[in-house]
Write an enzyme that holds these catalytic residues in place. Sequence first.
Site, PDB file in Angstrom:
ATOM      1  N   TYR A 136       6.118  38.731  38.133  1.00  0.00           N
ATOM      2  CA  TYR A 136       6.027  37.277  37.945  1.00  0.00           C
ATOM      3  C   TYR A 136       5.081  36.733  39.007  1.00  0.00           C
ATOM      4  O   TYR A 136       5.421  36.683  40.191  1.00  0.00           O
ATOM      5  CB  TYR A 136       7.420  36.677  38.062  1.00  0.00           C
ATOM      6  CG  TYR A 136       7.542  35.203  37.709  1.00  0.00           C
ATOM      7  CD1 TYR A 136       6.433  34.426  37.366  1.00  0.00           C
ATOM      8  CD2 TYR A 136       8.780  34.579  37.699  1.00  0.00           C
ATOM      9  CE1 TYR A 136       6.561  33.090  37.050  1.00  0.00           C
ATOM     10  CE2 TYR A 136       8.925  33.240  37.384  1.00  0.00           C
ATOM     11  CZ  TYR A 136       7.815  32.507  37.067  1.00  0.00           C
ATOM     12  OH  TYR A 136       7.949  31.181  36.752  1.00  0.00           O
ATOM     13  N   LYS A 164       3.619  38.251  34.289  1.00  0.00           N
ATOM     14  CA  LYS A 164       3.870  36.898  33.811  1.00  0.00           C
ATOM     15  C   LYS A 164       2.885  36.006  34.552  1.00  0.00           C
ATOM     16  O   LYS A 164       3.047  35.719  35.744  1.00  0.00           O
ATOM     17  CB  LYS A 164       5.314  36.466  34.069  1.00  0.00           C
ATOM     18  CG  LYS A 164       5.619  35.051  33.576  1.00  0.00           C
ATOM     19  CD  LYS A 164       7.061  34.656  33.875  1.00  0.00           C
ATOM     20  CE  LYS A 164       7.328  33.209  33.478  1.00  0.00           C
ATOM     21  NZ  LYS A 164       8.694  32.769  33.841  1.00  0.00           N
ATOM     22  N   VAL A 206       6.184  34.007  27.901  1.00  0.00           N
ATOM     23  CA  VAL A 206       7.524  33.787  28.432  1.00  0.00           C
ATOM     24  C   VAL A 206       7.754  32.291  28.373  1.00  0.00           C
ATOM     25  O   VAL A 206       7.190  31.531  29.164  1.00  0.00           O
ATOM     26  CB  VAL A 206       7.669  34.312  29.873  1.00  0.00           C
ATOM     27  CG1 VAL A 206       9.068  33.981  30.412  1.00  0.00           C
ATOM     28  CG2 VAL A 206       7.443  35.816  29.920  1.00  0.00           C
TER      29      VAL A 206
END
Length: 304
Positions: A136, A164, A206
């Site tokens: 992330y 992400k 996401v």
Amino acid sequence: MSFEWKGVMPAVTTQFTSEDKLDLEMFQVNIEAQLKAGVDGIILGGTLGEASTLSDAEKSTLVNTTLDIVKDQVPVILNIAEQTTKGAILAAQNAEKEGAQGIMLLPPMRYNAGDHETICYFKEVAKSTSLPILIYNNPVDYKIEVTLDMFEQMLVHDNINGVKESTRDITNVTRIRNRFGDRLKILCGVDTLALESMLMGADGWVAGLVDAFPAETVAIYRLAKAGKVKEAIEIYRWFMPLLELDIHPKLVQNIKLAAVATGIGSENVRAPRLPLQGEERKRVLEVIDNGMKTRPSLPDYLNL
């Protein structure tokens, strides 16, 4: 379960009762709505899942409950956001033991780690598990940027295979693709940049507002990937005022309130968060109400 980081993967909310217990009945309502809409994975324990307020026992309950609901239809992914390398390794190992199929991994929490420290943190977690890992990368909120040079060093571990992408720099999608090809899958982590990211080559999304509007979210993704860009843009333009509720400090309250309107969630949050009040609540409800009144009819996006 073998899978790739692609498609729409909701960062689902954690549902609570008015007595501040896990509301597994409403949680199941939301997960089933996601599956019906055609999502490609379920991510537990992210920011929207109020992970920082959950006990380890509650996280375990959510993983096992989701696995029971999903029944191998899509992968179940656990977000890991820990303060220590030791804690992150333990969380990754527990997730694998409990049957999670992937990990979304944040940099160390609270401590503003340097580049070398961040690389070592991610690599140590990668060595501790066989699960695929989605890094992330959100320097806006978490103050640590994972650069391409840092990824270069981390990709010696085969299970670090996704990012992400939440830098808010849309050109980063192209930079990642140019540097790593398909070795590093890219999921957009910012609702208001999702369609743009997919058109530039991102593998998926996401998503946040998917927690209230799963069909619309998946429709945008499927249409874009099928080359039906005009149709995707029409839905995306309708969606944008709602998507902007995700890029706000009170995104959890905003999105939970939206899910009340669509009947697949409650607005109960865990303190210190509190439900929206006053003019702030009025403003958010106006956005939601307008979205509900103008909600578009969707094409048969699941059969493109």
